[in-house]
Each structure stands twice: as C-alpha cells, then as structure tokens.
Design a protein around this motif. Sequence first.
Motif, PDB file in Angstrom:
ATOM      1  N   ALA A  42       0.936  -1.110   0.036  1.00  0.00           N
ATOM      2  CA  ALA A  42      -0.222  -0.694  -0.139  1.00  0.00           C
ATOM      3  C   ALA A  42       0.861   0.813   0.026  1.00  0.00           C
ATOM      4  N   HIS A  43       2.063   1.425   0.611  1.00  0.00           N
ATOM      5  CA  HIS A  43       2.662   2.533   0.746  1.00  0.00           C
ATOM      6  C   HIS A  43       3.987   1.331   0.903  1.00  0.00           C
ATOM      7  N   CYS A  44       4.885   2.142  -0.959  1.00  0.00           N
ATOM      8  CA  CYS A  44       6.876   2.001  -0.816  1.00  0.00           C
ATOM      9  C   CYS A  44       7.330   2.451  -1.317  1.00  0.00           C
ATOM     10  N   GLY A  45       8.109   3.015   0.751  1.00  0.00           N
ATOM     11  CA  GLY A  45       9.273   3.910   0.985  1.00  0.00           C
ATOM     12  C   GLY A  45      10.257   4.312  -0.049  1.00  0.00           C
ATOM     13  N   ALA A  46      10.864   2.944   0.170  1.00  0.00           N
ATOM     14  CA  ALA A  46      11.793   2.463  -1.539  1.00  0.00           C
ATOM     15  C   ALA A  46      11.927   3.222  -2.231  1.00  0.00           C
ATOM     16  N   LEU A  47      10.845   2.666  -3.323  1.00  0.00           N
ATOM     17  CA  LEU A  47      10.274   2.964  -4.351  1.00  0.00           C
ATOM     18  C   LEU A  47      10.000   4.763  -4.796  1.00  0.00           C
ATOM     19  N   LEU A  48       9.129   4.746  -3.544  1.00  0.00           N
ATOM     20  CA  LEU A  48       9.783   6.515  -3.748  1.00  0.00           C
ATOM     21  C   LEU A  48      10.948   7.617  -3.823  1.00  0.00           C
ATOM     22  N   ASP A  49      11.722   6.643  -2.921  1.00  0.00           N
ATOM     23  CA  ASP A  49      13.022   7.408  -2.437  1.00  0.00           C
ATOM     24  C   ASP A  49      13.561   7.189  -4.088  1.00  0.00           C
ATOM     25  N   VAL A  50      13.355   6.379  -4.811  1.00  0.00           N
ATOM     26  CA  VAL A  50      14.378   6.051  -6.343  1.00  0.00           C
ATOM     27  C   VAL A  50      12.813   6.737  -7.398  1.00  0.00           C
ATOM     28  N   GLU A  51      11.994   7.056  -7.364  1.00  0.00           N
ATOM     29  CA  GLU A  51      11.445   7.335  -8.457  1.00  0.00           C
ATOM     30  C   GLU A  51      11.667   8.838  -8.234  1.00  0.00           C
ATOM     31  N   ARG A  55      12.835   0.301 -12.655  1.00  0.00           N
ATOM     32  CA  ARG A  55      13.637  -1.184 -12.790  1.00  0.00           C
ATOM     33  C   ARG A  55      14.417  -1.663 -11.824  1.00  0.00           C
ATOM     34  N   GLY A  56      15.104  -1.064 -11.770  1.00  0.00           N
ATOM     35  CA  GLY A  56      16.875  -1.924 -11.007  1.00  0.00           C
ATOM     36  C   GLY A  56      16.454  -2.614 -10.140  1.00  0.00           C
ATOM     37  N   MET A  57      15.365  -1.800  -9.064  1.00  0.00           N
ATOM     38  CA  MET A  57      15.243  -2.022  -7.890  1.00  0.00           C
ATOM     39  C   MET A  57      13.893  -3.171  -7.659  1.00  0.00           C
ATOM     40  N   CYS A  58      12.584  -2.884  -8.424  1.00  0.00           N
ATOM     41  CA  CYS A  58      11.624  -3.545  -8.529  1.00  0.00           C
ATOM     42  C   CYS A  58      11.770  -4.416  -9.025  1.00  0.00           C
ATOM     43  N   HIS A  59      12.487  -4.499 -10.147  1.00  0.00           N
ATOM     44  CA  HIS A  59      12.763  -5.547 -10.613  1.00  0.00           C
ATOM     45  C   HIS A  59      14.001  -6.348 -11.115  1.00  0.00           C
ATOM     46  N   ASP A  60      14.679  -6.148 -11.259  1.00  0.00           N
ATOM     47  CA  ASP A  60      16.623  -6.835 -11.394  1.00  0.00           C
ATOM     48  C   ASP A  60      16.354  -6.811 -10.426  1.00  0.00           C
ATOM     49  N   ILE A  61      16.269  -6.238  -9.008  1.00  0.00           N
ATOM     50  CA  ILE A  61      17.005  -7.005  -7.537  1.00  0.00           C
ATOM     51  C   ILE A  61      15.435  -7.788  -7.162  1.00  0.00           C
ATOM     52  N   ARG A  93      12.186 -24.080  -0.612  1.00  0.00           N
ATOM     53  CA  ARG A  93      12.743 -23.372  -1.859  1.00  0.00           C
ATOM     54  C   ARG A  93      11.980 -23.482  -3.172  1.00  0.00           C
ATOM     55  N   ARG A  94      10.546 -24.425  -2.948  1.00  0.00           N
ATOM     56  CA  ARG A  94       9.535 -24.360  -3.547  1.00  0.00           C
ATOM     57  C   ARG A  94       9.170 -23.327  -4.144  1.00  0.00           C
ATOM     58  N   ALA A  95       8.870 -22.459  -3.469  1.00  0.00           N
ATOM     59  CA  ALA A  95       8.098 -21.395  -2.980  1.00  0.00           C
ATOM     60  C   ALA A  95       8.584 -20.474  -4.593  1.00  0.00           C
ATOM     61  N   ARG A  96       7.809 -20.027  -5.166  1.00  0.00           N
ATOM     62  CA  ARG A  96       7.873 -19.177  -6.097  1.00  0.00           C
ATOM     63  C   ARG A  96       6.968 -17.662  -5.896  1.00  0.00           C
ATOM     64  N   VAL A  97       7.454 -15.986  -5.914  1.00  0.00           N
ATOM     65  CA  VAL A  97       7.157 -15.403  -5.361  1.00  0.00           C
ATOM     66  C   VAL A  97       7.245 -14.377  -6.964  1.00  0.00           C
ATOM     67  N   ARG A  98       6.243 -14.239  -7.888  1.00  0.00           N
ATOM     68  CA  ARG A  98       6.535 -12.701  -8.292  1.00  0.00           C
ATOM     69  C   ARG A  98       4.751 -12.012  -9.074  1.00  0.00           C
ATOM     70  N   PRO A  99       4.877 -11.057  -9.631  1.00  0.00           N
ATOM     71  CA  PRO A  99       4.647 -10.249  -9.391  1.00  0.00           C
ATOM     72  C   PRO A  99       3.192 -10.292 -10.007  1.00  0.00           C
ATOM     73  N   ILE A 100       1.164  -8.968  -9.588  1.00  0.00           N
ATOM     74  CA  ILE A 100       0.766  -9.433 -10.495  1.00  0.00           C
ATOM     75  C   ILE A 100       0.962  -8.058 -11.597  1.00  0.00           C
ATOM     76  N   HIS A 101       1.307  -6.887 -10.720  1.00  0.00           N
ATOM     77  CA  HIS A 101       2.053  -5.553 -11.275  1.00  0.00           C
ATOM     78  C   HIS A 101       2.970  -5.025  -9.884  1.00  0.00           C
ATOM     79  N   ARG A 102       3.660  -4.273 -11.075  1.00  0.00           N
ATOM     80  CA  ARG A 102       4.240  -3.637 -10.387  1.00  0.00           C
ATOM     81  C   ARG A 102       5.047  -2.051 -10.942  1.00  0.00           C
ATOM     82  N   PRO A 103       5.630  -1.287 -11.049  1.00  0.00           N
ATOM     83  CA  PRO A 103       6.295  -0.157 -11.604  1.00  0.00           C
ATOM     84  C   PRO A 103       7.409  -0.074 -12.207  1.00  0.00           C
ATOM     85  N   PRO A 104       7.491   0.330 -12.886  1.00  0.00           N
ATOM     86  CA  PRO A 104       7.269   1.907 -13.114  1.00  0.00           C
ATOM     87  C   PRO A 104       5.741   1.796 -13.144  1.00  0.00           C
TER      88      PRO A 104
END
Length: 413
Positions: A111-120, A128-134, A148-159
């Motif tokens: 609901a709030h990503c302080g890290a995103l607001l820092d880099v936008e 993209r470096g933070m929200c995709h690559d990292i 080890r069989r868990a997968r975390v995948r985006p529904i939507h993400r920045p930009p």
Amino acid sequence: MSPTSRYATLSRAELATLVPELLLIGQLIDRSGMAWCISSFGREEMVRIAIEEWAGASPLYTKRMQKALDFEGVDVVTIFKGLQLDIGAPPQFMDFRYVVHDRWHGEFSLAHCGALLDVEPMGEEYVRGMCHDIEDPTFDATALATNRRARVRPIHRPPRTPPDRHPHCAWTVIIDESHPEVDFIPAMEVVAESRAYGCELDPIDTDDPDEAGMADYSGPLLSDVDFGAFSRSALVRIADEVCLQMHLLVLSFGLAVRSRTKGDAALENSIRTKQLIGIAGVAAERIHRALKLPGGPVGALRTLELHPLLNPAAYVYADVAADIVQVRRSPAFADGSWISLVSPSSDLPLQAIVAAVDPRLRAEAVGTESDWTVRVIETDTAARELPEVAVCKVSAGASWVFQDRKSLPLTVV
C-alpha cells in the motif's frame, strides 16, 4: 553464557517502540551505502551488489527469527510472518498487505513502498533496477528460508502506470511441488560461516509469571504486528535478532563490494565506512527521538549503548558506565563487521552518533584498534552534519513517523 542483552534495561513499552525503529534502520542501511557504490562502480554494478547483499543474508536471518519466535514451517503463512520481522520490509514504511488463500497460495501488495518513493525521482532506470532486477531474485531468496519451491511473482509493479497507481505493487506467492528448487546462493554459504550467524542469544523466558504478553509468533498471521503484545523477554530477543540481521546484511554487502575492488583494500574500507557513518547518524537520531532520551553526554552515551553498532551484547563486547563506553575485541571484530571499522583513528561513526543527539557534542576515543574507550564532551561549537549522514537522509525513511494500528488476525480467504 552470553552477556545480558543491553536492551534488557528497557521497559516493555520502550521495547515496543524501539523494535520497529530498528527494522526501519536496517532498511535504511542501503540508502546509506548504495550511493557510494554508484559513485565507485556505476548504477548497474550497484544493482548487482544489492542482489548479492540481500540474497546472501536474508535467508539466514529469516531462519534465525523463525527459530527464535517458534514459527518455523514450510508454507505461505511462515513466509509472510518472516517478512513482517525483516529489515527489508519494515512496518508501514514498506506497508505489506497480505492475503492467504490456503497454505500454498497467497498474495501481498504494498500500500506504501517507501523505497519506491525514494527512487522514483531518480528515473525509470533506477525504478526498474529495484523493482525488477533486485526484487525478482531477492524475493525468491527470502522465501528460500521457508520452502525452496516457493515462487514470488508480480501481478503488477512499477514503473507505475498511471503514475499514482495504488497499491504500489502486488505479488503472488505460490508453493508447488512441480517448481524446481531455488538454488542456494554462494555468498550465503560464506555468510553462514560468520560468528554473527552462529551467535547464541539468551532464550525467551516463557516461565516467568510476570512476563505478560506473547512469547512467540506461533499463533495466527496478523495484519500488522503489534509489538506491544509481545512479552518483554520476547521483545528483547527480537531487538537483538534485528541487530544481527543488520550485521549479516553488512557482512554480505562487504563480500559483494570486495569482489569489485580488485584487491584495493582502501577503496573497500572507504565504501564500508561511509555506509556506516551515514546509518550511524540516522539511527542515533531516530533512537534518541523515539525513546525520548536525555540530551548532553549522558543521552549520547545511552544512545550509543542502544545503537546497532554495539548490539547485540553477545556479538559486540562493550562495558557501559555512566560517563564512558569501553569496547573490547569481540566476535564482531573477528567477522569484520561494523565495529571493526571504528577506532580512535577512525572515529567519524562515533562523531555521527553523538552529533545526532546534539551537534555540539564530540566523541573522544582513545586506545588501540580493537580495545578502546570513548567519552563524550560538550563544546561551544556545533559540528556541521557529515556528508555521509546527509546522503542517508535523502530517504524519506530518515524522517518517517510510525502510526498506531490495530492488529487483526488474517484468515484464509
């Protein structure tokens, strides 16, 4: 037997205030360090350093917290509980909202990503470096501690499209036997050999009738962790564990930086020390303000006593008196963690801490590289803020204000 925690001197209410502060301080370590990586290696290498840093540490400290608070498991709920107690996801500043469909399927959004607001403001490349690559490899690495069989995948993400889109991002978490196991990370094996990872802390006291509150997190997943609901003993252990999270992250960061300095020890030491100076000042300011500590030399020494630089006591040896702190050689020195960067000839981290309490204060350290004492004196001249501290304060997290929230159990949808 390990030394008594320095946090055992705090009340339950003070500890409930301090723990989210420590979680946020841990997240801000990168705001302090990555600027110096960019200036030395460029943006793309900074991204790779961040990936290696978090992937090498988060599975280890997540497993430690699971054991400490008795919520080890192999399911989505275990992953979500771990995130709630992770310096990579401090409450409210990184406002994770969780949905559990069943043991093997869940979702979270921010609901709030302080890290995103820092880099936008820095542009789409940094987003993209933070929200995709990292995020892609490090979310899976965090889940590795649970399954080890868990997968975390985006529904939507920045930009973000549109630019004010909320929530800031959303992700699925799926555990399936058909998923190949996530590979272990070479850096993680190196960090796992550290004294920080093997550090033994006092167990949570579950037998004391005066210890009101939860002694663990074995119950339901909560929407927001109410730290005030934990027992005092549990909060002491959580605070110490969060400090160890920081040390493990710093050790992993050091490995990633060292691999790029090509034997230039001076450059490596410079980057790591600048990181420490920045976070030392910001952490001291937040701890001093949150706990309403006194001013002057007394308040500065108390702030230093509670600072992650000197904690946990089982890892960083220091004797604290009314007017002096004496630091001794400890497992943290042997690991090359933060305290190994501080000495009478390298005292800027100490100056950053005392100046955060009052810019007219100075730290006077005397002794050897690994055994030294520090006093705090008052002067008539206010010191200018160190540039490393100013860099860290670019993050909105440096001035973040926590809000009171209700903690509700989350049930399967």
